[in-house]
Design an enzyme around this catalytic site. Structure first.
Site, mmCIF file in Angstrom:
data_model
loop_
_atom_site.group_PDB
_atom_site.id
_atom_site.type_symbol
_atom_site.label_atom_id
_atom_site.label_comp_id
_atom_site.label_asym_id
_atom_site.label_seq_id
_atom_site.Cartn_x
_atom_site.Cartn_y
_atom_site.Cartn_z
ATOM 1 C CE1 TYR A 87 -3.886 -1.959 5.769
ATOM 2 C CE2 TYR A 87 -3.216 0.244 4.849
ATOM 3 C CZ TYR A 87 -3.686 -0.882 4.640
ATOM 4 O OH TYR A 87 -4.105 -1.250 3.113
ATOM 5 C CB SER A 97 -0.818 0.002 1.316
ATOM 6 O OG SER A 97 -1.310 1.302 1.649
#
Length: 274
Positions: free
Chosen positions: A161, A148
């Site tokens: 995350y 990501s």
């Protein structure tokens, strides 16, 4: 414009290839499965929930095999990979797309939430790659790991995350370094906002905060992104298919950003934008 029309694919690019996709039940993983099958592959769909996997696999016919399992659990992934090899005789491509999201800054993240992020994002990719490597080495295969732009920069209040998505890039580079001489390629994709069920849920929360609907929330989070929109899952799937194909034969250890231009923006100059 909500996104580019999905490319129909080149049916010759993955003819007779066998791919394993984790996190295949929704979003990017589901789109990758559809794209690889459209280009001639046979695909093993894996994830923790069998129902969504079967929904994705049904229109793919006999070129899709569902084997549910937790990508972070060694025994599960050995069973998934053994099933793939038993059914199709080989394993050529692995797409590690399993992941998850728990909000919280460091002081607000308890041990359970931290372990969830580690397990869902980092352990899942590591275990999948480790168990698949003997087969990838045997056939000169390759893997694509879905990270990501949170693996390059830090968003607010998502320490687990951000940390695990950064770690995935280290994992990709390490595996590429250690196994390139064995004919194995490993690359990472770093999407920005992509219109997926997980992102939809985040847009719902953001919309509730500002009193706007989901589409306005997507517009809000992409207002400073050069293309002014999120990506569609099919667009990320097209990039994954390229990296997994022979056309990317000299690419390994690469980190490919697919964020509609978000990371080319110089944040301190936003005040000067019209």
């Amino acid at each position: 414009m909500s996104g580019a029309t999905p490319h129909p694919g080149n049916a010759a690019r993955f003819t007779d290839a066998v791919a394993l996709v984790t996190g295949a039940g929704t979003g990017i993983g589901a789109a990758v499965c559809r794209r690889l099958v459209a280009e001639g592959a046979r695909v093993v769909l894996s994830g923790r929930r069998e129902g969504p996997l079967r929904k994705v696999a049904e229109p793919l016919g006999d070129r899709a095999l569902v084997v549910a399992g937790d990508a972070a659990v060694k025994q599960d992934m050995r069973r998934v990979i053994d099933s793939a090899v038993e059914a199709y005789g080989r394993l050529d491509v692995v797409v590690a797309g399993a992941g998850g999201h728990r909000p919280g800054a460091a002081a607000d993240t308890d041990d359970d939430a931290w372990r969830y992020s580690m397990n869902a994002n980092l352990d899942s990719a590591f275990v999948t790659l480790r168990e698949a490597l003997p087969h990838l080495m045997a056939g000169g295969g390759n893997a694509v790991v879905v990270s990501s732009i949170a693996g390059l920069f830090a968003g607010p209040g998502v320490v687990g995350y951000v940390t695990t998505k950064h770690a995935l890039i280290g994992l990709v580079r390490s595996v590429a370094r250690d196994y390139g001489h064995r004919g194995v390629r490993v690359n990472a994709v770093c999407p920005g906002w992509v219109r997926t069920p997980m992102a939809d849920e985040q847009m719902e929360h953001l919309g509730a905060r500002y009193g706007i609907d989901r589409e306005d929330a997507y517009r809000l989070v992409t207002k400073d992104v050069p293309l002014r929109r999120p990506a569609e899952p099919e667009e990320i799937a097209g990039l994954v298919a390229f990296l997994a194909s022979p056309e990317a034969s000299v690419m390994t250890g690469a980190v490919v950003v697919a964020d509609c231009g978000a990371t080319c923006v110089d944040l301190p100059t936003l005040a000067f934008a019209e």
